[in-house]
Design a protein around this motif. Structure first.
Motif, PDB file in Angstrom:
ATOM      1  N   THR A 243       0.856  -1.182   0.000  1.00 46.33           N
ATOM      2  CA  THR A 243       0.000   0.000   0.000  1.00 46.33           C
ATOM      3  C   THR A 243       0.891   1.230   0.000  1.00 46.33           C
ATOM      4  O   THR A 243       2.100   1.147   0.284  1.00 46.33           O
ATOM      5  CB  THR A 243      -0.951   0.015   1.213  1.00 46.33           C
ATOM      6  OG1 THR A 243      -1.881   1.090   1.073  1.00 46.33           O
ATOM      7  CG2 THR A 243      -0.185   0.206   2.516  1.00 46.33           C
ATOM      8  N   SER A 244       0.308   2.363  -0.342  1.00 49.36           N
ATOM      9  CA  SER A 244       1.097   3.595  -0.410  1.00 49.36           C
ATOM     10  C   SER A 244       0.241   4.775   0.011  1.00 49.36           C
ATOM     11  O   SER A 244      -0.993   4.724  -0.021  1.00 49.36           O
ATOM     12  CB  SER A 244       1.636   3.821  -1.834  1.00 49.36           C
ATOM     13  OG  SER A 244       0.560   3.924  -2.757  1.00 49.36           O
ATOM     14  N   VAL A 245       0.901   5.833   0.409  1.00 49.23           N
ATOM     15  CA  VAL A 245       0.242   7.101   0.739  1.00 49.23           C
ATOM     16  C   VAL A 245       0.860   8.172  -0.151  1.00 49.23           C
ATOM     17  O   VAL A 245       2.051   8.473  -0.039  1.00 49.23           O
ATOM     18  CB  VAL A 245       0.416   7.462   2.227  1.00 49.23           C
ATOM     19  CG1 VAL A 245      -0.291   8.773   2.533  1.00 49.23           C
ATOM     20  CG2 VAL A 245      -0.115   6.345   3.118  1.00 49.23           C
ATOM     21  N   PHE A 246       0.043   8.720  -1.052  1.00 53.12           N
ATOM     22  CA  PHE A 246       0.522   9.709  -2.019  1.00 53.12           C
ATOM     23  C   PHE A 246       0.469  11.110  -1.411  1.00 53.12           C
ATOM     24  O   PHE A 246      -0.580  11.524  -0.903  1.00 53.12           O
ATOM     25  CB  PHE A 246      -0.358   9.699  -3.272  1.00 53.12           C
ATOM     26  CG  PHE A 246      -0.025   8.627  -4.272  1.00 53.12           C
ATOM     27  CD1 PHE A 246       0.298   8.958  -5.568  1.00 53.12           C
ATOM     28  CD2 PHE A 246      -0.044   7.287  -3.923  1.00 53.12           C
ATOM     29  CE1 PHE A 246       0.602   7.975  -6.506  1.00 53.12           C
ATOM     30  CE2 PHE A 246       0.248   6.302  -4.831  1.00 53.12           C
ATOM     31  CZ  PHE A 246       0.575   6.645  -6.132  1.00 53.12           C
ATOM     32  N   PRO A 247       1.545  11.875  -1.519  1.00 52.64           N
ATOM     33  CA  PRO A 247       1.486  13.282  -1.092  1.00 52.64           C
ATOM     34  C   PRO A 247       1.087  14.217  -2.237  1.00 52.64           C
ATOM     35  O   PRO A 247       1.174  15.433  -2.105  1.00 52.64           O
ATOM     36  CB  PRO A 247       2.930  13.556  -0.632  1.00 52.64           C
ATOM     37  CG  PRO A 247       3.754  12.686  -1.523  1.00 52.64           C
ATOM     38  CD  PRO A 247       2.940  11.459  -1.816  1.00 52.64           C
ATOM     39  N   TYR A 248       0.665  13.658  -3.360  1.00 56.03           N
ATOM     40  CA  TYR A 248       0.252  14.449  -4.516  1.00 56.03           C
ATOM     41  C   TYR A 248      -0.665  13.598  -5.388  1.00 56.03           C
ATOM     42  O   TYR A 248      -0.870  12.404  -5.117  1.00 56.03           O
ATOM     43  CB  TYR A 248       1.467  14.931  -5.321  1.00 56.03           C
ATOM     44  CG  TYR A 248       2.408  13.830  -5.751  1.00 56.03           C
ATOM     45  CD1 TYR A 248       2.145  13.039  -6.865  1.00 56.03           C
ATOM     46  CD2 TYR A 248       3.573  13.566  -5.021  1.00 56.03           C
ATOM     47  CE1 TYR A 248       2.996  12.017  -7.246  1.00 56.03           C
ATOM     48  CE2 TYR A 248       4.428  12.547  -5.399  1.00 56.03           C
ATOM     49  CZ  TYR A 248       4.133  11.773  -6.505  1.00 56.03           C
ATOM     50  OH  TYR A 248       4.973  10.758  -6.883  1.00 56.03           O
ATOM     51  N   GLN A 249      -1.228  14.209  -6.427  1.00 61.13           N
ATOM     52  CA  GLN A 249      -2.084  13.499  -7.372  1.00 61.13           C
ATOM     53  C   GLN A 249      -1.546  13.709  -8.781  1.00 61.13           C
ATOM     54  O   GLN A 249      -1.048  14.789  -9.102  1.00 61.13           O
ATOM     55  CB  GLN A 249      -3.532  13.999  -7.295  1.00 61.13           C
ATOM     56  CG  GLN A 249      -4.195  13.718  -5.952  1.00 61.13           C
ATOM     57  CD  GLN A 249      -5.604  14.263  -5.884  1.00 61.13           C
ATOM     58  OE1 GLN A 249      -6.035  15.035  -6.726  1.00 61.13           O
ATOM     59  NE2 GLN A 249      -6.336  13.866  -4.857  1.00 61.13           N
ATOM     60  N   VAL A 250      -1.655  12.659  -9.595  1.00 65.46           N
ATOM     61  CA  VAL A 250      -1.189  12.713 -10.986  1.00 65.46           C
ATOM     62  C   VAL A 250      -2.398  12.495 -11.895  1.00 65.46           C
ATOM     63  O   VAL A 250      -3.128  11.508 -11.732  1.00 65.46           O
ATOM     64  CB  VAL A 250      -0.113  11.646 -11.263  1.00 65.46           C
ATOM     65  CG1 VAL A 250       0.345  11.722 -12.719  1.00 65.46           C
ATOM     66  CG2 VAL A 250       1.070  11.830 -10.321  1.00 65.46           C
ATOM     67  N   PHE A 251      -2.605  13.406 -12.836  1.00 70.68           N
ATOM     68  CA  PHE A 251      -3.743  13.332 -13.741  1.00 70.68           C
ATOM     69  C   PHE A 251      -3.258  13.202 -15.177  1.00 70.68           C
ATOM     70  O   PHE A 251      -2.310  13.876 -15.588  1.00 70.68           O
ATOM     71  CB  PHE A 251      -4.624  14.575 -13.618  1.00 70.68           C
ATOM     72  CG  PHE A 251      -5.223  14.747 -12.254  1.00 70.68           C
ATOM     73  CD1 PHE A 251      -6.317  13.993 -11.871  1.00 70.68           C
ATOM     74  CD2 PHE A 251      -4.685  15.649 -11.348  1.00 70.68           C
ATOM     75  CE1 PHE A 251      -6.870  14.130 -10.610  1.00 70.68           C
ATOM     76  CE2 PHE A 251      -5.231  15.806 -10.095  1.00 70.68           C
ATOM     77  CZ  PHE A 251      -6.330  15.041  -9.718  1.00 70.68           C
ATOM     78  N   LEU A 252      -3.930  12.318 -15.902  1.00 74.85           N
ATOM     79  CA  LEU A 252      -3.680  12.187 -17.336  1.00 74.85           C
ATOM     80  C   LEU A 252      -4.667  13.091 -18.060  1.00 74.85           C
ATOM     81  O   LEU A 252      -5.869  12.834 -18.063  1.00 74.85           O
ATOM     82  CB  LEU A 252      -3.862  10.736 -17.786  1.00 74.85           C
ATOM     83  CG  LEU A 252      -3.767  10.470 -19.293  1.00 74.85           C
ATOM     84  CD1 LEU A 252      -2.373  10.778 -19.806  1.00 74.85           C
ATOM     85  CD2 LEU A 252      -4.145   9.033 -19.610  1.00 74.85           C
ATOM     86  N   MET A 253      -4.176  14.148 -18.661  1.00 72.05           N
ATOM     87  CA  MET A 253      -5.019  15.117 -19.354  1.00 72.05           C
ATOM     88  C   MET A 253      -5.156  14.688 -20.822  1.00 72.05           C
ATOM     89  O   MET A 253      -4.156  14.396 -21.477  1.00 72.05           O
ATOM     90  CB  MET A 253      -4.422  16.519 -19.269  1.00 72.05           C
ATOM     91  CG  MET A 253      -3.896  16.885 -17.885  1.00 72.05           C
ATOM     92  SD  MET A 253      -5.125  16.738 -16.572  1.00 72.05           S
ATOM     93  CE  MET A 253      -5.985  18.267 -16.748  1.00 72.05           C
ATOM     94  N   LYS A 254      -6.364  14.640 -21.301  1.00 71.98           N
ATOM     95  CA  LYS A 254      -6.635  14.112 -22.643  1.00 71.98           C
ATOM     96  C   LYS A 254      -6.398  15.185 -23.701  1.00 71.98           C
ATOM     97  O   LYS A 254      -7.336  15.692 -24.325  1.00 71.98           O
ATOM     98  CB  LYS A 254      -8.047  13.547 -22.699  1.00 71.98           C
ATOM     99  CG  LYS A 254      -8.254  12.385 -21.730  1.00 71.98           C
ATOM    100  CD  LYS A 254      -9.576  11.695 -21.944  1.00 71.98           C
ATOM    101  CE  LYS A 254      -9.767  10.560 -20.948  1.00 71.98           C
ATOM    102  NZ  LYS A 254      -8.726   9.540 -21.029  1.00 71.98           N
ATOM    103  N   GLU A 255      -5.124  15.503 -23.890  1.00 72.46           N
ATOM    104  CA  GLU A 255      -4.754  16.487 -24.907  1.00 72.46           C
ATOM    105  C   GLU A 255      -4.739  15.826 -26.286  1.00 72.46           C
ATOM    106  O   GLU A 255      -4.396  14.643 -26.418  1.00 72.46           O
ATOM    107  CB  GLU A 255      -3.379  17.086 -24.596  1.00 72.46           C
ATOM    108  CG  GLU A 255      -2.979  18.190 -25.560  1.00 72.46           C
ATOM    109  CD  GLU A 255      -1.565  18.679 -25.327  1.00 72.46           C
ATOM    110  OE1 GLU A 255      -0.998  19.290 -26.256  1.00 72.46           O
ATOM    111  OE2 GLU A 255      -1.027  18.447 -24.235  1.00 72.46           O
TER     112      GLU A 255
END
Length: 738
Positions: free
Chosen positions: A81-93
C-alpha cells in the motif's frame, strides 16, 4: 469406527498486524515486476507501525510505500500500500500525452521529476503539463514514474491508436436528391385543405426545374393526386383537399411524396388523417415550493386558459390534498385522513387563482402529499392536473454550494439557515478532523474529492463530483475573426489549447482565456479544449467551431401575442455568415396553433463545411498500487512477535511436542488424531487401535473424523503415513471425553 465429530472454532487470524516501510527504489522494483510472488521476505526489514487487522491501518503518515503483514493460518499475508502526497492526472490532450501533478493543497506543481521509462518529460510552462507528442511515444505500454517531495509513484500508460478506417472518409456520390418537405399542419380532418412546401436540389446540389408528381402513400398502396410545377427553381408549393374521393381511412398516417416521372422519390413528409377535436381548456398548476416547512403555508397557483390562451371565465376548480407517505413523526400518535383538504373555488378570470395549503393539515410529521386540481369550464368540460410536495415538520440539512472561488457549508433547519453550528470537518480519507462553525467557507481545492461533515445529530458525506463548476466558452466565429473568452466564476485553473484543424494555434494555463485572431483560412474547423482537474478527477471540455459558409441566419420580429382576426406584419431578415444581407432567398413561413403539438423538423444543411481534424491516438493511465502475496509462515520468527503460541489454533497446528485437547461428550469416549508438519495436516492412510485397523483413507468413510476407544486403560495407537509409521504407546483416554 468413525463417529460424529464436534466442530471446533479456534481463531486462526491474530488481531495484530505489522507495517513495514520500503524505499522508492524497492517500491518501483516491486510494482514493475510481473510475477505475483514479487513481495518477498527481504522487503520486511523496517517496521514502522502495527495495526488492528479487523479495523485496518488507519493512522497513516503523510507519504510513503509500505507493506502490511498479517498472519492467516499457516501463511503470512503481505499487501503493498502507499500514501501519495500528490495526485497525478492524465489530461486528454489532442495528439499528445500530457500529465499534470497537483499537491494536496491543489497547487499545480512544476518541480516534479517525471519519466517515461528512462526518458524525462520536461514541464511545458505554457500549459503546466508534462507532455510528449504522439510522434515521440514509442510502443503501446510504457511505465511512467513521478517523483515529488521525496515520494516516487509508478503508473502504467497505454496508448490506444485510432483504427486506420476512422480517418478514412469515403467520398461517394451522395444521395440522388437533397431536399426537405413540410405541411402546414401535422393532422387534418376530412375535407380540410393540405398545404405543402418543398425545396429540392439535384445530386450536384443544383435547384430542380422539372415538373414533379404528387403521391399519397401508405404501407399498403399509393395514389397519384396531381402534378406540381416549381414556382421558382427548386421551390415547390401547392395545396389539395382531402375529399371523399381519395377514400382515406381515419386515424391513419399518410405519406406525401414528390416524385419524378420515372418514380424516383425527390422529397417526402407525412401527416395524420383524423377527425380530431381541440380541447380548448389548458390547465397549469404549481406549488410555491416542493418543500413545505413547518409552520409556513404552501401556495397553490391555478391558471386555466381557453384555446386562445385567455383566462377562463365562469369556471370552477375542485382541489383535493391527499397524504402519500408519512416519512417521520414527531408526536406519540399520528392519524392523517386519506383526504386532508377538499374544497371548491371559483377561478379568477383576471389573474392566477391561489389557495394556501396549511402546515397544520399534516400535524407533526414529515409527509409526502399530492394535490389534485380539477377544473370545469363553461361548456362543462373537465381538465385535471396533479402536483406533489413534501411537508417537513422538522428537517436538518447540511448543504454545500459555490461562492465564487470558494465552497460554503451550511446547515438548514426547516429550510432556514442556522448560524454558529459546531461541526467536525474532514477531507478525503483524513482521520484527523477540524472543528469549525457553520456557515463555513474555504477555498476550492481541486485535489479534494470528498468532504465529511458531522456532529452529534447530523452528518453528511459530500462528493465533489456532484458539484459541477461552471466553465463557459464564449464567442467563436464572429464574421472575419475567431474570438474565445472563458466564463469561470469558480476560478478553476485550466490548461487550454486552441487548434485549427490539427494545427495548434495557442495554449495556456490559468483561470481566464482571451484569444483573438483574424480568420485567414475558412476550410479548417476550429477546436478549443479545456483540460482541468476537480474533485480528484481529470476533466475535459471541448467545443468545435465549424465553418458553414452556406448557412443563413434568419431573424424576425413579430408580436408575442396575436388575437383572432388580427393582422400583423412580420419583418424577416436573412444574413450570411459575415452578417451581410442575402438576396433571392426561398423562404417558408407558417403559423400553427400550439394545440396540435406540431413540432417542425429543423431544415437540413446541404451546404459546404470546413474539414474536421483527423483523430489521433489517446492514452489511459492505471495506477500500479495493488500487489499482494501469501508467504510461508516462519513460525519460530512470528510466534512470540504476534503471540501465536498463546492461541489454541497455532498450538494445534504447530505443536511443540504433542498437543491434546478434550471436551465432554454425552455417550462415549472418542479420539481424533492429526499429524501436523509446517502448519499443515499430513494425510493419514491407516489408523490402528491396539493393532486393529479403525480407519482406511482409501475406503469410503463418513465425513466425520472421530473414533471410539475404551476409556481408563492404556492403548497403542498406530498412524501409518506414506513414508513412515508413528506408534503412540501407552495412551489413556478419560471417560466421556473426546
Amino acid at each position: 469406527m468413525p463417529t460424529s465429530a464436534q466442530g471446533l472454532k479456534w481463531s486462526s487470524t491474530p488481531r495484530k498486524g505489522f507495517v513495514f516501510q520500503i524505499s522508492n527504489k524497492e517500491a518501483q522494483r516491486l510494482l514493475t515486476r510481473y510475477s505475483t510472488d514479487s513481495i518477498v521476505t527481504r522487503l520486511l526489514h523496517t517496521q514502522v507501525d502495527t495495526f488492528d487487522v479487523e479495523k485496518g491501518w488507519t493512522h497513516r503518515p503523510s507519504k510513503g510505500h509500505f507493506i502490511l503483514a498479517s498472519v492467516v493460518e499457516n501463511k503470512l499475508h503481505c499487501e503493498y500500500t502507499s500514501v501519495f502526497p500528490y495526485q497525478v492526472f492524465l489530461m486528454k490532450e489532442y495528439d499528445a500525452l500530457a500529465l499534470q501533478v497537483l499537491d494536496l493543497e491543489g497547487n499545480v506543481r512544476e518541480d516534479a521529476l517525471v519519466k517515461l521509462t528512462h526518458q524525462r518529460l520536461r514541464i511545458d510552462t505554457a500549459s503546466k503539463t508534462y507532455r510528449i507528442e504522439n510522434a515521440w511515444f514509442n510502443g503501446e505500454n510504457r511505465i511512467v514514474t513521478v517523483e515529488l517531495d521525496g515520494f516516487r509513484s509508478v503508473f502504467n500508460v497505454t496508448r490506444h491508436d485510432v483504427p486506420i478506417w476512422d480517418n478514412y472518409y469515403h467520398d461517394d456520390d451522395g444521395p440522388d436528391f437533397y431536399s426537405y418537405m413540410i405541411t402546414d399542419k401535422n393532422k387534418y380532418k376530412p375535407n380540410e385543405k393540405v398545404r405543402f412546401k418543398s425545396y429540392a436540389l439535384s445530386q450536384s446540389r443544383s435547384p430542380l426545374h422539372k415538373e414533379l408528381e404528387l403521391w399519397l402513400t401508405t404501407w399498403e398502396k399509393t395514389k397519384k393526386i396531381g402534378k406540381v410545377q416549381p414556382h421558382r427553381p427548386g421551390s415547390y408549393a401547392n395545396e389539395f383537399i382531402l375529399h371523399d374521393s381519395l377514400r382515406l381511412t381515419l386515424d391513419r398516417n399518410y405519406g406525401l411524396e414528390l416524385r419524378e416521372k420515372n418514380g424516383r422519390v425527390v422529397a417526402r413528409c407525412n401527416f395524420k388523417y383524423e377527425d380530431y377535436e381541440l380541447n380548448g381548456t389548458q390547465l397549469e398548476i404549481h406549488l410555491e415550493s416542493d418543500k413545505q416547512f413547518y409552520p409556513a403555508r404552501n401556495q397553490l397557483s391555478i391558471i386555466a386558459t381557453d384555446v386562445n390562451g385567455l383566462l377562463l371565465k365562469d369556471a370552477k376548480a375542485t382541489v383535493l390534498v391527499r397524504p402519500q407517505v408519512i416519512r417521520e413523526t414527531f408526536q406519540p400518535l399520528v392519524i392523517l385522513k386519506d383526504t386532508v383538504l377538499y374544497t371548491e373555488i371559483d377561478i379568477d378570470p383576471t389573474k392566477a387563482t391561489t389557495l394556501d395549503i396549511s402546515s397544520s393539515l399534516f400535524q407533526k410529521t414529515n409527509t409526502v402529499y399530492e394535490v389534485r386540481v380539477t377544473v370545469r369550464d363553461g361548456q362543462n368540460q373537465l381538465t385535471e392536473r396533479t402536483v406533489a410536495a413534501t411537508h417537513y415538520y422538522s428537517q436538518y440539512e447540511l448543504t454545500a454550494r459555490f461562492s465564487n472561488d470558494s465552497i460554503v457549508y451550511e446547515m438548514l433547519k426547516n429550510g432556514a439557515l442556522v448560524s454558529d453550528v459546531p461541526i467536525k470537518l474532514s477531507h478525503n480519507a483524513e482521520v484527523e478532523e477540524k472543528n469549525v462553525l457553520l456557515p463555513y467557507k474555504e477555498k476550492l481545492n481541486a485535489a479534494i474529492s470528498k468532504i465529511n461533515l458531522r456532529n452529534d445529530f447530523v452528518a453528511r458525506n459530500i462528493l465533489m463530483s456532484t458539484l459541477i463548476p461552471q466553465l463557459d466558452l464564449k464567442g467563436g466565429i464572429e464574421k472575419d475573426s475567431f474570438n474565445i473568452r472563458l466564463g469561470n466564476p469558480q476560478k478553476i485553473e485550466v490548461s487550454w489549447f486552441i487548434y485549427q484543424g490539427s494545427t495548434l494555434l495557442q495554449k495556456g494555463f490559468g483561470t481566464t482565456i482571451n484569444f483573438k485572431s483574424i480568420i485567414t483560412d475558412r476550410t479548417q474547423t476550429y477546436y478549443v479544449e479545456l483540460l482541468y482537474s476537480f474533485g480528484g478527477e481529470e476533466h475535459t471540455k471541448q467545443k468545435q467551431y465549424e465553418f458553414k459558409e452556406d448557412y443563413l441566419s434568419v431573424s424576425f420580429n413579430v408580436p408575442d401575442r396575436v388575437y383572432p382576426g388580427q393582422h400583423t406584419e412580420a419583418v424577416i431578415n436573412v444574413t450570411d455568415q459575415l452578417g451581410r444581407p442575402v438576396n433571392g432567398v426561398d423562404l417558408t413561413a407558417l403559423a400553427v396553433t400550439g394545440k396540435l403539438n406540431y413540432y417542425l423538423p429543423d431544415l437540413p444543411y446541404y451546404g459546404g463545411s470546413s474539414t474536421p481534424r483527423s483523430k489521433k491516438a489517446h492514452y489511459s493511465k492505471d495506477a500500479v498500487n495493488k500487489n499482494s502475496n501469501f508467504l510461508n509462515l516462519d513460525y519460530k520468527k512470528w510466534a512470540k512477535r504476534v503471540g501465536l503460541d498463546t492461541m489454541k489454533y497455532y498450538q494445534f497446528t504447530y505443536p511443540a511436542k504433542m498437543f491434546s485437547y478434550s471436551q465432554p461428550i454425552a455417550d462415549s469416549t472418542q479420539f481424533a488424531p492429526f499429524v501436523m508438519q509446517g502448519g499443515v495436516a499430513r494425510e493419514i492412510y491407516v489408523i490402528e487401535v491396539d493393532r486393529v485397523p479403525v480407519y482406511y483413507s482409501w475406503v469410503d468413510q463418513p465425513k466425520e473424523y472421530s473414533f471410539y476407544v475404551t476409556p481408563k486403560r492404556k492403548v497403542t495407537v498406530t498412524l501409518r503415513l506414506h513414508d513412515r509409521v508413528l506408534i503412540l504407546d501407552s495412551l489413556s483416554f478419560a471417560s466421556g471425553k473426546k
